[in-house]
Design a protein around this motif. Structure first.
Motif, PDB file in Angstrom:
ATOM      1  N   LEU A  81      38.057   6.241  56.603  1.00 12.59           N
ATOM      2  CA  LEU A  81      39.293   6.210  57.380  1.00 12.59           C
ATOM      3  C   LEU A  81      38.980   5.795  58.812  1.00 12.59           C
ATOM      4  O   LEU A  81      38.055   6.323  59.432  1.00 12.59           O
ATOM      5  CB  LEU A  81      39.981   7.589  57.384  1.00 12.59           C
ATOM      6  CG  LEU A  81      40.480   8.118  56.036  1.00 12.59           C
ATOM      7  CD1 LEU A  81      40.998   9.533  56.187  1.00 12.59           C
ATOM      8  CD2 LEU A  81      41.558   7.205  55.472  1.00 12.59           C
ATOM      9  N   GLN A  85      40.132   6.120  62.313  1.00 12.77           N
ATOM     10  CA  GLN A  85      41.020   7.009  63.044  1.00 12.77           C
ATOM     11  C   GLN A  85      41.615   6.320  64.271  1.00 12.77           C
ATOM     12  O   GLN A  85      40.908   5.687  65.041  1.00 12.77           O
ATOM     13  CB  GLN A  85      40.251   8.257  63.492  1.00 12.77           C
ATOM     14  CG  GLN A  85      39.671   9.086  62.357  1.00 12.77           C
ATOM     15  CD  GLN A  85      40.726   9.828  61.558  1.00 12.77           C
ATOM     16  OE1 GLN A  85      41.863   9.945  61.993  1.00 12.77           O
ATOM     17  NE2 GLN A  85      40.353  10.332  60.396  1.00 12.77           N
ATOM     18  N   GLN A  86      42.932   6.463  64.420  1.00 14.60           N
ATOM     19  CA  GLN A  86      43.622   6.016  65.622  1.00 14.60           C
ATOM     20  C   GLN A  86      44.348   7.215  66.236  1.00 14.60           C
ATOM     21  O   GLN A  86      44.295   8.322  65.704  1.00 14.60           O
ATOM     22  CB  GLN A  86      44.599   4.888  65.276  1.00 14.60           C
ATOM     23  CG  GLN A  86      43.898   3.627  64.786  1.00 14.60           C
ATOM     24  CD  GLN A  86      44.839   2.461  64.609  1.00 14.60           C
ATOM     25  OE1 GLN A  86      45.921   2.610  64.057  1.00 14.60           O
ATOM     26  NE2 GLN A  86      44.430   1.303  65.106  1.00 14.60           N
ATOM     27  N   LYS A  87      45.042   7.002  67.338  1.00  9.06           N
ATOM     28  CA  LYS A  87      45.639   8.124  68.056  1.00  9.06           C
ATOM     29  C   LYS A  87      46.618   8.910  67.194  1.00  9.06           C
ATOM     30  O   LYS A  87      46.611  10.135  67.183  1.00  9.06           O
ATOM     31  CB  LYS A  87      46.340   7.615  69.321  1.00  9.06           C
ATOM     32  CG  LYS A  87      45.373   7.120  70.398  1.00  9.06           C
ATOM     33  CD  LYS A  87      46.136   6.694  71.638  1.00  9.06           C
ATOM     34  CE  LYS A  87      45.177   6.229  72.733  1.00  9.06           C
ATOM     35  NZ  LYS A  87      45.901   5.796  73.960  1.00  9.06           N
ATOM     36  N   THR A  88      47.459   8.213  66.476  1.00  7.44           N
ATOM     37  CA  THR A  88      48.518   8.897  65.712  1.00  7.44           C
ATOM     38  C   THR A  88      48.423   8.671  64.214  1.00  7.44           C
ATOM     39  O   THR A  88      49.304   9.122  63.466  1.00  7.44           O
ATOM     40  CB  THR A  88      49.906   8.435  66.204  1.00  7.44           C
ATOM     41  OG1 THR A  88      50.017   7.024  66.025  1.00  7.44           O
ATOM     42  CG2 THR A  88      50.105   8.803  67.664  1.00  7.44           C
ATOM     43  N   SER A  89      47.402   7.966  63.746  1.00  6.10           N
ATOM     44  CA  SER A  89      47.320   7.670  62.317  1.00  6.10           C
ATOM     45  C   SER A  89      45.874   7.401  61.914  1.00  6.10           C
ATOM     46  O   SER A  89      44.983   7.295  62.757  1.00  6.10           O
ATOM     47  CB  SER A  89      48.187   6.453  61.976  1.00  6.10           C
ATOM     48  OG  SER A  89      47.706   5.305  62.658  1.00  6.10           O
ATOM     49  N   ALA A  90      45.673   7.291  60.613  1.00  8.70           N
ATOM     50  CA  ALA A  90      44.364   6.953  60.054  1.00  8.70           C
ATOM     51  C   ALA A  90      44.550   5.832  59.046  1.00  8.70           C
ATOM     52  O   ALA A  90      45.450   5.895  58.200  1.00  8.70           O
ATOM     53  CB  ALA A  90      43.737   8.165  59.390  1.00  8.70           C
ATOM     54  N   SER A 116      43.038   3.485  55.998  1.00  9.21           N
ATOM     55  CA  SER A 116      42.025   3.443  54.948  1.00  9.21           C
ATOM     56  C   SER A 116      41.304   2.097  54.955  1.00  9.21           C
ATOM     57  O   SER A 116      41.927   1.041  55.100  1.00  9.21           O
ATOM     58  CB  SER A 116      42.669   3.675  53.585  1.00  9.21           C
ATOM     59  OG  SER A 116      41.726   3.472  52.547  1.00  9.21           O
TER      60      SER A 116
END
Length: 362
Positions: free
Chosen positions: A15, A17-22, A24
């Protein structure tokens, strides 16, 4: 009444990772692997069942996310991965090689827990064994067949201890042929009772050194593990391969402290191969099949016999006889025989312990 058959599976997933989401990485990793295998995007799209437009969109998206290109397009020479994409792919292969046995074992435990809540007429056999290609193939051949098999990946010592405590029906262990056999066998006799237990022969397999393709370090044998320019990757503490490695080093008069990387551990033969193929080590010890699957050179050292130990009283149980029928089938023996470095000529043979290892009938 029997339950409706199903199979639990677990897979590792990357995954981003970003600030508000992940996000795939599964799709882009599959696409990169297909490009690496086929040498072009068209072939990769076919292998992944993706449209050409979708594939390019996926690649461009992750190039933007990573901030680096993933492909090198060479005129009339196809498409290749950039160093970053290649390293990403090798990291994924190494992670899969390291984690899949653990995930498979966890999936089997989860399956067992769920099946206890469902009505059924028979109980699956319980197998504890170290990860291996013949064991993996046996699980595939047992799938969907009664009575089924529950697998826990354990070291040989752990598996045999489980058998002694009646926590499993079959325990997998391997013994090298030749001069190292007495030492390894003596260790296993802490748990095996020759008059109580018998053996099912699984396979004979080649074990040896894994080195990079072309063997750039000119590694020839165990003595080279003590060289300052050679990085070794070992199996985990308690594994049969690590115990065998220690015996081979002692025979050469080499101390563990003299081997660079002796305390670097991997849990499967495939993880050892992936570790070396990704450039993190120069040499490791494992079975030939794993080396071939990662394009490594293989230097044979010993042959190992792999057995399942079981209580003699359980041999005539219908579930055990069903297992033997599968192991002795032409289909299963043929599959094992096609694995690099495997001999399946005795696969499925039932042997008495004292006949296979004379002098151990105490």
């Amino acid at each position: 009444m029997t339950y409706k058959s199903f199979r639990i599976g677990l897979q590792p997933e990357w995954l981003l990772q970003q600030k508000t989401s992940a996000i795939s990485l599964s799709e882009v990793l599959s696409l990169l692997a297909a490009i690496d295998a086929t040498g072009n995007i068209t072939g990769a799209c076919k292998a992944c069942n993706l449209s050409y437009r979708h594939a390019w969109g996926t690649l461009r998206r992750f190039e933007a996310l990573f901030g680096v290109p993933l492909l090198l397009t060479r005129r009339r020479q196809g498409t290749a991965l950039t160093p970053f994409a290649s390293r990403l792919l090798w990291a994924n292969r190494r992670i899969e090689a390291r984690l899949m046995p653990t995930l498979e074992s966890l999936a089997s435990e989860l399956q067992e827990e769920l099946e206890r809540l469902l009505p059924r007429n028979d109980q699956p056999l319980r197998l504890h064994a170290s990860h291996g290609f013949a064991v993996e193939a046996l699980m595939q051949h047992m799938e969907g067949r009664s009575p089924g098999m529950e697998l826990r990946y354990r070291t040989a010592s752990e598996a045999l201890a489980s058998l002694e405590r009646h926590e499993c029906d079959l325990a997998g262990f391997q013994i090298p042929l030749g001069r190292f056999e007495p030492d390894i066998l003596a260790h296993y006799l802490d748990w095996i009772r020759p008059k109580q237990h018998c053996l099912i022969h699984l396979a004979v397999r080649n074990a040896g050194l894994f080195v990079e393709a072309g063997n750039p370090k000119k590694i020839r044998g165990i003595a080279d593990l003590a060289r300052n320019d050679v990085r070794f990757v070992n199996r985990q503490i308690g594994s049969s391969t690590r115990r065998l490695t220690g015996l081979m080093l002692a025979e050469q008069g080499i101390g563990e402290h003299q081997v660079q990387g002796y305390d670097t551990n991997e849990f499967t033969h495939m993880a050892i191969a992936a570790h070396i193929a990704s450039g993190m080590a120069d040499v490791g010890i494992g079975v030939e099949t794993a080396a071939r699957r990662f394009g490594l050179d293989f230097i044979p050292l010993v042959k190992e016999r792999y057995f399942f130990a079981l209580d003699r009283r359980n041999l005539d149980n219908p579930s055990m006889q069903a297992l033997l029928q599968i192991m002795q089938s032409r289909e299963y023996r043929s599959y094992i025989g096609q694995l690099a470095g495997y001999d399946s000529s005795l696969t499925g043979d039932v042997q008495q312990f004292e006949d296979t290892f004379p002098g151990t009938n105490a």
